[in-house]
Design an enzyme around this catalytic site. Structure first.
Site, PDB file in Angstrom:
ATOM      1  N   CYS A 287       2.781   3.021   0.906  1.00  0.00           N
ATOM      2  CA  CYS A 287       3.035   3.607  -0.410  1.00  0.00           C
ATOM      3  C   CYS A 287       4.509   3.369  -0.676  1.00  0.00           C
ATOM      4  CB  CYS A 287       2.615   5.083  -0.456  1.00  0.00           C
ATOM      5  SG  CYS A 287       3.388   6.108   0.811  1.00  0.00           S
TER       6      CYS A 287
ATOM      7  N   CYS B 299       4.573  -9.525 -10.992  1.00  0.00           N
ATOM      8  CA  CYS B 299       3.543  -9.910 -11.952  1.00  0.00           C
ATOM      9  C   CYS B 299       2.788  -8.658 -12.413  1.00  0.00           C
ATOM     10  CB  CYS B 299       2.559 -10.899 -11.316  1.00  0.00           C
ATOM     11  SG  CYS B 299       1.358 -10.133 -10.215  1.00  0.00           S
TER      12      CYS B 299
END
Ligand SMILES: [Zn+2]
Length: 132
Positions: free
Chosen positions: A70, A120
């Protein structure tokens, strides 16, 4: 038979992530949208992780090493890795997964160390896990 979950450092991950048998699973929530991500990582947000866990098993078919992370890999990363390990134990079939790892220091540590990141907005990220 409880599966053990170990930690992997960023430099260890960098040296093995070219292997085709590895999947990197990002369990951050909305941060993925505005921070970058590790190239080629899959996104399974911790908030909906349990609901999508069977999709994840399908998506990582053929992989034998899963690396969870995370932002800091202190709470969400290890807890999703544990949920996944427990889920695998309950599965009747062998999913072929040999190791479940957690990336030490998470995405933030990865980025702070200057390791490759992708920005992206593709879902899924099409960058090669191998790209540096
Ligand atoms: Zn990407």
């Amino acid at each position: 038979m409880a599966r053990s979950i170990s930690y992997i450092t960023g430099s260890q991950l960098l040296s093995i992530k070219r292997r085709p048998n590895i999947a990197i699973i990002d369990v951050r929530d909305e941060e993925r949208n505005y921070d970058g991500h590790i190239p080629g990582s899959l996104h399974y947000a911790s908030g909906s992780f349990i609901d999508r866990i069977s999709n994840l098993v399908q998506e990582v078919k053929g992989k034998d090493t899963l690396v969870f992370h995370c932002a800091l890999s202190q709470v969400r990363g290890p807890s999703c890795a544990r949920k996944f390990a427990n889920y695998l134990e309950e599965l009747k079939e062998d999913a072929g997964i040999k190791s479940i790892l957690v990336l030490e220091r998470g995405y933030n540590g990865w980025e702070a160390a200057g390791r490759p990141v992708c920005r992206c907005t593709d879902i899924p990220c099409k960058a090669e896990t191998a790209s540096n």
